[in-house]
Structure formats: C-alpha cells, structure tokens
Design a protein around this motif. Structure first.
Motif, PDB file in Angstrom:
ATOM      1  N   TYR A  62      -5.002 -28.980  37.154  1.00  0.00           N
ATOM      2  CA  TYR A  62      -6.429 -28.422  36.752  1.00  0.00           C
ATOM      3  C   TYR A  62      -7.364 -29.260  37.067  1.00  0.00           C
ATOM      4  CZ  TYR A  62     -10.229 -27.863  33.451  1.00  0.00           C
ATOM      5  OH  TYR A  62     -11.614 -27.833  32.847  1.00  0.00           O
ATOM      6  N   LEU A  63      -7.170 -30.831  36.663  1.00  0.00           N
ATOM      7  CA  LEU A  63      -8.258 -31.967  36.932  1.00  0.00           C
ATOM      8  C   LEU A  63      -8.314 -32.152  38.461  1.00  0.00           C
ATOM      9  CD1 LEU A  63      -7.719 -34.350  33.999  1.00  0.00           C
ATOM     10  CD2 LEU A  63      -9.575 -32.638  34.306  1.00  0.00           C
ATOM     11  N   ARG A  64      -7.469 -32.182  39.185  1.00  0.00           N
ATOM     12  CA  ARG A  64      -7.181 -32.399  40.701  1.00  0.00           C
ATOM     13  C   ARG A  64      -6.034 -31.824  41.296  1.00  0.00           C
ATOM     14  NH1 ARG A  64      -7.475 -38.789  40.949  1.00  0.00           N
ATOM     15  NH2 ARG A  64      -5.448 -38.702  40.380  1.00  0.00           N
ATOM     16  N   PRO A  65      -6.037 -31.040  42.336  1.00  0.00           N
ATOM     17  CA  PRO A  65      -7.325 -30.594  42.885  1.00  0.00           C
ATOM     18  C   PRO A  65      -8.070 -29.306  42.116  1.00  0.00           C
ATOM     19  CG  PRO A  65      -5.479 -29.396  43.996  1.00  0.00           C
ATOM     20  CD  PRO A  65      -4.786 -30.190  42.865  1.00  0.00           C
ATOM     21  N   GLY A  66      -7.402 -28.961  41.106  1.00  0.00           N
ATOM     22  CA  GLY A  66      -8.177 -27.742  40.448  1.00  0.00           C
ATOM     23  C   GLY A  66      -7.314 -26.717  40.787  1.00  0.00           C
ATOM     24  N   HIS A  67      -7.107 -25.730  39.847  1.00  0.00           N
ATOM     25  CA  HIS A  67      -6.202 -24.606  39.867  1.00  0.00           C
ATOM     26  C   HIS A  67      -6.699 -23.620  40.873  1.00  0.00           C
ATOM     27  CE1 HIS A  67      -8.957 -23.880  36.494  1.00  0.00           C
ATOM     28  NE2 HIS A  67      -8.661 -22.644  36.866  1.00  0.00           N
ATOM     29  N   GLU A  68      -7.981 -23.426  41.021  1.00  0.00           N
ATOM     30  CA  GLU A  68      -8.738 -22.453  41.729  1.00  0.00           C
ATOM     31  C   GLU A  68      -8.425 -22.777  43.301  1.00  0.00           C
ATOM     32  OE1 GLU A  68      -9.845 -19.488  41.127  1.00  0.00           O
ATOM     33  OE2 GLU A  68     -10.231 -19.768  38.946  1.00  0.00           O
ATOM     34  N   THR A  69      -8.303 -23.862  43.534  1.00  0.00           N
ATOM     35  CA  THR A  69      -7.952 -24.577  44.986  1.00  0.00           C
ATOM     36  C   THR A  69      -6.567 -24.292  45.385  1.00  0.00           C
ATOM     37  OG1 THR A  69      -9.617 -26.312  45.055  1.00  0.00           O
ATOM     38  CG2 THR A  69      -7.788 -26.480  46.402  1.00  0.00           C
ATOM     39  N   ILE A  70      -5.557 -24.352  44.375  1.00  0.00           N
ATOM     40  CA  ILE A  70      -4.161 -24.076  44.514  1.00  0.00           C
ATOM     41  C   ILE A  70      -3.850 -22.586  44.728  1.00  0.00           C
ATOM     42  CG2 ILE A  70      -1.818 -24.160  43.333  1.00  0.00           C
ATOM     43  CD1 ILE A  70      -2.769 -26.781  42.296  1.00  0.00           C
ATOM     44  N   ILE A  95      -2.919 -33.778  27.228  1.00  0.00           N
ATOM     45  CA  ILE A  95      -4.350 -34.133  26.822  1.00  0.00           C
ATOM     46  C   ILE A  95      -4.334 -35.090  25.770  1.00  0.00           C
ATOM     47  CG2 ILE A  95      -6.139 -33.240  25.356  1.00  0.00           C
ATOM     48  CD1 ILE A  95      -5.727 -30.558  27.119  1.00  0.00           C
ATOM     49  N   TYR A  96      -3.204 -34.817  24.879  1.00  0.00           N
ATOM     50  CA  TYR A  96      -2.956 -36.016  23.759  1.00  0.00           C
ATOM     51  C   TYR A  96      -2.626 -37.413  24.153  1.00  0.00           C
ATOM     52  CZ  TYR A  96      -3.206 -31.767  21.332  1.00  0.00           C
ATOM     53  OH  TYR A  96      -3.473 -30.378  20.918  1.00  0.00           O
ATOM     54  N   SER A  97      -1.927 -37.450  25.507  1.00  0.00           N
ATOM     55  CA  SER A  97      -1.489 -38.836  25.842  1.00  0.00           C
ATOM     56  C   SER A  97      -2.256 -39.535  26.950  1.00  0.00           C
ATOM     57  CB  SER A  97       0.110 -38.774  26.158  1.00  0.00           C
ATOM     58  OG  SER A  97       0.320 -37.686  27.399  1.00  0.00           O
ATOM     59  N   LEU A  98      -3.417 -38.779  27.407  1.00  0.00           N
ATOM     60  CA  LEU A  98      -3.871 -39.410  28.619  1.00  0.00           C
ATOM     61  C   LEU A  98      -5.573 -39.119  28.472  1.00  0.00           C
ATOM     62  CD1 LEU A  98      -1.924 -38.026  31.461  1.00  0.00           C
ATOM     63  CD2 LEU A  98      -1.845 -40.342  30.564  1.00  0.00           C
ATOM     64  N   ALA A  99      -5.948 -37.883  27.885  1.00  0.00           N
ATOM     65  CA  ALA A  99      -7.334 -37.884  28.238  1.00  0.00           C
ATOM     66  C   ALA A  99      -7.985 -38.595  26.791  1.00  0.00           C
ATOM     67  CB  ALA A  99      -7.755 -36.434  27.668  1.00  0.00           C
ATOM     68  N   SER A 100      -9.311 -38.579  26.783  1.00  0.00           N
ATOM     69  CA  SER A 100     -10.037 -39.645  25.882  1.00  0.00           C
ATOM     70  C   SER A 100     -11.244 -38.581  25.047  1.00  0.00           C
ATOM     71  CB  SER A 100     -10.800 -40.665  26.633  1.00  0.00           C
ATOM     72  OG  SER A 100     -11.512 -40.281  27.520  1.00  0.00           O
ATOM     73  N   LEU A 101     -11.486 -39.154  24.104  1.00  0.00           N
ATOM     74  CA  LEU A 101     -12.363 -38.634  23.100  1.00  0.00           C
ATOM     75  C   LEU A 101     -11.990 -37.183  22.992  1.00  0.00           C
ATOM     76  CD1 LEU A 101     -15.701 -39.790  24.989  1.00  0.00           C
ATOM     77  CD2 LEU A 101     -15.041 -40.528  22.816  1.00  0.00           C
ATOM     78  N   ARG A 102     -10.863 -36.657  22.479  1.00  0.00           N
ATOM     79  CA  ARG A 102     -10.386 -35.414  22.328  1.00  0.00           C
ATOM     80  C   ARG A 102     -11.012 -34.945  21.025  1.00  0.00           C
ATOM     81  NH1 ARG A 102      -6.008 -38.399  23.079  1.00  0.00           N
ATOM     82  NH2 ARG A 102      -6.021 -39.038  21.012  1.00  0.00           N
ATOM     83  N   LYS A 103     -11.455 -33.721  20.828  1.00  0.00           N
ATOM     84  CA  LYS A 103     -11.882 -33.029  19.718  1.00  0.00           C
ATOM     85  C   LYS A 103     -11.090 -31.805  19.575  1.00  0.00           C
ATOM     86  CE  LYS A 103     -16.392 -33.715  19.851  1.00  0.00           C
ATOM     87  NZ  LYS A 103     -17.959 -33.269  20.177  1.00  0.00           N
ATOM     88  N   ILE A 104     -10.233 -31.714  18.667  1.00  0.00           N
ATOM     89  CA  ILE A 104      -9.511 -30.480  18.317  1.00  0.00           C
ATOM     90  C   ILE A 104     -10.092 -29.586  17.344  1.00  0.00           C
ATOM     91  CG2 ILE A 104      -6.954 -29.762  17.819  1.00  0.00           C
ATOM     92  CD1 ILE A 104      -6.051 -32.615  18.347  1.00  0.00           C
ATOM     93  N   GLU A 110     -11.458 -30.161  23.214  1.00  0.00           N
ATOM     94  CA  GLU A 110     -12.437 -30.618  24.163  1.00  0.00           C
ATOM     95  C   GLU A 110     -11.870 -32.151  24.392  1.00  0.00           C
ATOM     96  OE1 GLU A 110     -17.146 -30.293  23.921  1.00  0.00           O
ATOM     97  OE2 GLU A 110     -16.301 -32.072  23.113  1.00  0.00           O
ATOM     98  N   PHE A 111     -12.139 -32.600  25.844  1.00  0.00           N
ATOM     99  CA  PHE A 111     -11.550 -33.790  26.073  1.00  0.00           C
ATOM    100  C   PHE A 111     -12.100 -34.353  27.353  1.00  0.00           C
ATOM    101  CE2 PHE A 111      -9.118 -32.507  29.689  1.00  0.00           C
ATOM    102  CZ  PHE A 111      -8.868 -31.295  29.532  1.00  0.00           C
ATOM    103  N   ARG A 112     -12.097 -35.717  27.541  1.00  0.00           N
ATOM    104  CA  ARG A 112     -12.642 -36.383  28.797  1.00  0.00           C
ATOM    105  C   ARG A 112     -11.363 -36.744  29.756  1.00  0.00           C
ATOM    106  NH1 ARG A 112     -18.023 -37.063  29.348  1.00  0.00           N
ATOM    107  NH2 ARG A 112     -19.226 -36.907  27.389  1.00  0.00           N
ATOM    108  N   SER A 113     -11.733 -36.274  30.968  1.00  0.00           N
ATOM    109  CA  SER A 113     -10.687 -36.548  32.039  1.00  0.00           C
ATOM    110  C   SER A 113     -10.341 -37.978  32.026  1.00  0.00           C
ATOM    111  CB  SER A 113     -11.249 -36.185  33.216  1.00  0.00           C
ATOM    112  OG  SER A 113     -10.551 -36.838  34.348  1.00  0.00           O
ATOM    113  N   HIS A 114      -9.199 -38.409  32.187  1.00  0.00           N
ATOM    114  CA  HIS A 114      -8.731 -39.676  32.231  1.00  0.00           C
ATOM    115  C   HIS A 114      -8.721 -40.207  33.783  1.00  0.00           C
ATOM    116  CE1 HIS A 114      -5.336 -37.752  34.473  1.00  0.00           C
ATOM    117  NE2 HIS A 114      -5.036 -39.064  34.849  1.00  0.00           N
ATOM    118  N   ILE A 115      -9.428 -39.343  34.837  1.00  0.00           N
ATOM    119  CA  ILE A 115      -9.608 -39.806  36.000  1.00  0.00           C
ATOM    120  C   ILE A 115     -11.257 -40.094  36.203  1.00  0.00           C
ATOM    121  CG2 ILE A 115      -9.654 -39.126  38.296  1.00  0.00           C
ATOM    122  CD1 ILE A 115      -7.545 -36.947  37.361  1.00  0.00           C
TER     123      ILE A 115
END
Ligand code: PRF
Ligand code: ZN
Length: 370
Positions: A62-70, A95-104, A110-115
């Motif tokens: 979803y983050l890379r390359p994006g599901h729409e592209t696939i 999301i729990y193990s990689l993303a930052s600033l998660r708001k559940i 809501e989260f920030r991409s680890h990339i």
C-alpha cells in the motif's frame, strides 16, 4: 475455497486447501514476500523448491508502490509473476511494529509511514479495499495485535475492537463482488478466558479460515504453547487454522500437534541472510572459522541446489565477503530445508506416526551443530 481433511493423527491433521490458483497441502509453510518478493529468490525458484503459497504484506505494498498501481498492472500475481495462491496480511500487525505515531480509535488507525513519514489512515473497510485491489487469494481481517506484556484490562478492550473490526471487514467484503477468501483473527494475549471469548466472537461472524494472532510477540514459550493448546480444540474443525508469524520449527511441531494447518515466518529467509542455516544435524553459523577449509556439503542429507554444488568453505567465503550469492545460496538451502520438513511432517501424519516424527526431530532442532 475448499478444505478437505485427508487424515488425522491425534489432533494433528493433513489436508488439502483448494484455491482457484492451486492446491495447498497442509500443514503448510508460507515463505514471506513482504514487498512482493521472497528476498533473494525468483518466484520460479520458490515454486521449484516446492512452495504452493506465499505471503505478502498489505502495509508495505500500500505504501510502496501503492495498491492502485498494482491493480492497474493487473493485480499482484501479474505484478510479481507468481501465479500460485497468495495470502496478504491486513497491515494491522505491520502498522504496530513499523509505523510511528500510531493513533488507534474505533474508526481505525492513523499512522506515519516508516519510509517517508507521510500520514495515513487505515480502517477495517480500507484494509479490505486495498487487499481487493491487490487481488490476493486469501485476505486477512484488520486486527489489533496486542503487545506483550499487556494489562488484562487493555487486552479486554482490544479484543472488543478486534471483534468490531472483524465485523466491519466481513460486512464490507460481502458487499464486493470478489472471489477472494477472508480469514478472521483471534486475539486475547496470554489470557485464556479472553482468547476463548475472542474465538467465540470471531467464529460467530463466520470466515473462510481462522488465524491465531498476537503470539510470538515476546511472551514466554509456555504461554504461547498453552494458548495454542487451549484455543485449537475450540476452532472450527472444517476450516483452515493459521498461526500467524510463527515459524520456529520447534514451535511448529507443537502447533501441528494441536491441529494448526498454516504458518508464515521470516525465519528461514532472514536467518539465511544472516548466515544461520538449518541442517539435518542442527543449526550452523556459516561464518565460524572451523568451516574455512571444510570441503564438505552444508548438509550431506540435503538435495538442494546449494548442497549439491558447493562446499561449506565456499559458503563461508561468500558470507565473509558479503557477496550477493551468499544470500541466494543460503536462502535456497533454508527454504528447501523448511519445505522438506513440512513434506515429511505431512507424510508422518498421513501414516499415523506424527509423535515419532516429533521425537525424532526435536533433538535435531534444539541442537547447534556449531
Ligand atoms: N496480526 C496480524 N498479522 C500478524 C500477527 C497478528 O497478530 C502476528 C503475530 N505473531 C504476525 N503477523 N494481522
Ligand atoms: Zn541444502
């Protein structure tokens, strides 16, 4: 999707999971292809080793390359050139193990991409929408994987959220015209009563298969083993049972003994890249100096491409030089070892000698050859 049990041996079972892209013999191991690639391997190599299904991650694609592209390119199978079945994890765990600033919230996460730190929001509906765009064969519901340790009060709230999200995933899924399958996920941490409650709620909603999530997250082994032992007898007999993120073969033996059918884990591939190799004589760390002049094969009992063609001395040399071929040859071997282990385990169940198989393998798996 059809699930046909061929033979039971105690609680262990061997079965066929029939999908429109091919049959999966269970108990099955799914190599992890996080970014749509089983690291260091071509899809043909993974298939030729003997794998029938791979896992990929919704969060990453979803983050890379994006599901729409696939989707535009013709779906995940076309995109990655793997024509067999693919299971996608929902993104919850990543999301729990990689993303930052998660708001559940009850709405989603809501989260920030680890990339690149960009802001994203994934709801249960969105997680299914993305997996439908990807076109995987088996989709997973969006869940909350509770960390370890966690207070019982927190876990109790969490399984309520996981139930609500599972319902929303199922409702959204049913409104789409897709011939994909959807698996539910049981949570509840290490609390037996909460596990039982979560199971009851998820089974009531009704899915094509059931996964046990939230294990192998740092809890003591005895907790994991107890939860698997207690939960499996309550899971529907006629649906596949999947233990998420577990792939230590000692854990696999225990889980299969209690009726688990599917596993995924980065262990064979990640360990291969770190130079830890599984053999019929125990685990080997190929970097050790004792292999500097070792002209024998990595595992004399293994028929993989690596063992048929290379010495330990060369494998050590490649590792020490950080050569790309080191990762490739090591991964070929570890994936082959895992594949054969599962094949032999299925045969043992079919022949009613799973307990002997377990007794034979436990000491090997516990051993460090060097
Ligand atoms: N939930 C999801 N994926 C997972 C897990 C989980 O709890 C685990 C836990 N071991 C691995 N992968 N959605
Ligand atoms: Zn080998």
């Amino acid at each position: 999707m059809q699930f046909k049990i061929l033979k039971k041996d105690g609680f262990a079972r061997t079965a066929l999971l029939e999908t429109k892209r091919g049959v999966i013999h269970t108990p099955a191991f799914m190599p992890v292809g996080t970014n749509g690639t089983v690291k260091a391997m071509t899809p043909e190599e993974v298939r030729d080793i003997g794998y029938e299904i791979i896992l990929s991650n919704t969060y990453h694609l979803y983050l890379r390359p994006g599901h729409e592209t696939i989707k535009e390119i013709g779906g995940i199978h076309r995109f990655i050139n793997w024509q067999g079945p693919i299971l996608t994890d929902s993104g919850g765990f990543q999301i729990y193990s990689l993303a930052s600033l998660r708001k559940i919230t009850s709405e989603g996460v809501e989260f920030r991409s680890h990339i690149d730190g960009s802001l994203h929001f994934i709801s249960p509906e969105r997680a299914i929408e993305i997996q439908i765009a990807l076109g995987s064969d088996i989709m997973m519901v969006f869940d909350e994987c509770v960390p370890y340790p966690a207070e019982k009060q927190y876990v109790e709230k969490s399984i309520k959220l996981t139930k609500d999200w599972a319902e929303r995933c199922k409702n959204y899924f049913e409104k789409q015209r897709t011939n994909q399958s959807l698996f539910g996920i049981i949570q509840g941490g290490v609390y037996d009563d909460l596990r039982e409650k979560s199971l009851e709620e998820i089974v009531k909603i009704g899915f094509d298969g059931y996964a046990i999530g939230g294990l192998s997250v740092g809890e003591p082994k005895e907790d994991m083993y107890r939860v698997v032992k207690n939960v499996t007898p309550l899971m529907p007999e006629d649906k596949p049972r999947y233990l998420m993120g577990v792939g230590d073969l000692i854990d696999v033996l225990h889980a299969v003994e209690h009726g688990i059918d599917m596993f995924d884990c980065v262990m064979p591939t990640r360990n291969a890249r770190n130079g830890t190799l599984f053999t019929s004589r125990g685990r080997i760390s190929i970097k050790r100096s004792e292999f500097k002049d070792d002209s024998t094969a990595l595992d004399p009992e293994c028929d993989c491409y690596t063992c048929r063609n290379y010495t330990k001395a060369f494998l050590r040399h490649l590792y020490m030089c950080r050569e790309i071929l080191s990762m490739r040859l090591n991964t070929i071997h570890n994936l082959y070892f895992y594949c054969k282990f599962f094949e032999k385990m299925r045969t043992a169940i079919a022949e009613g000698r799973f307990q002997d198989f377990k007794k034979e393998w436990l000491p090997v798996l516990e051993k460090n050859f060097s």
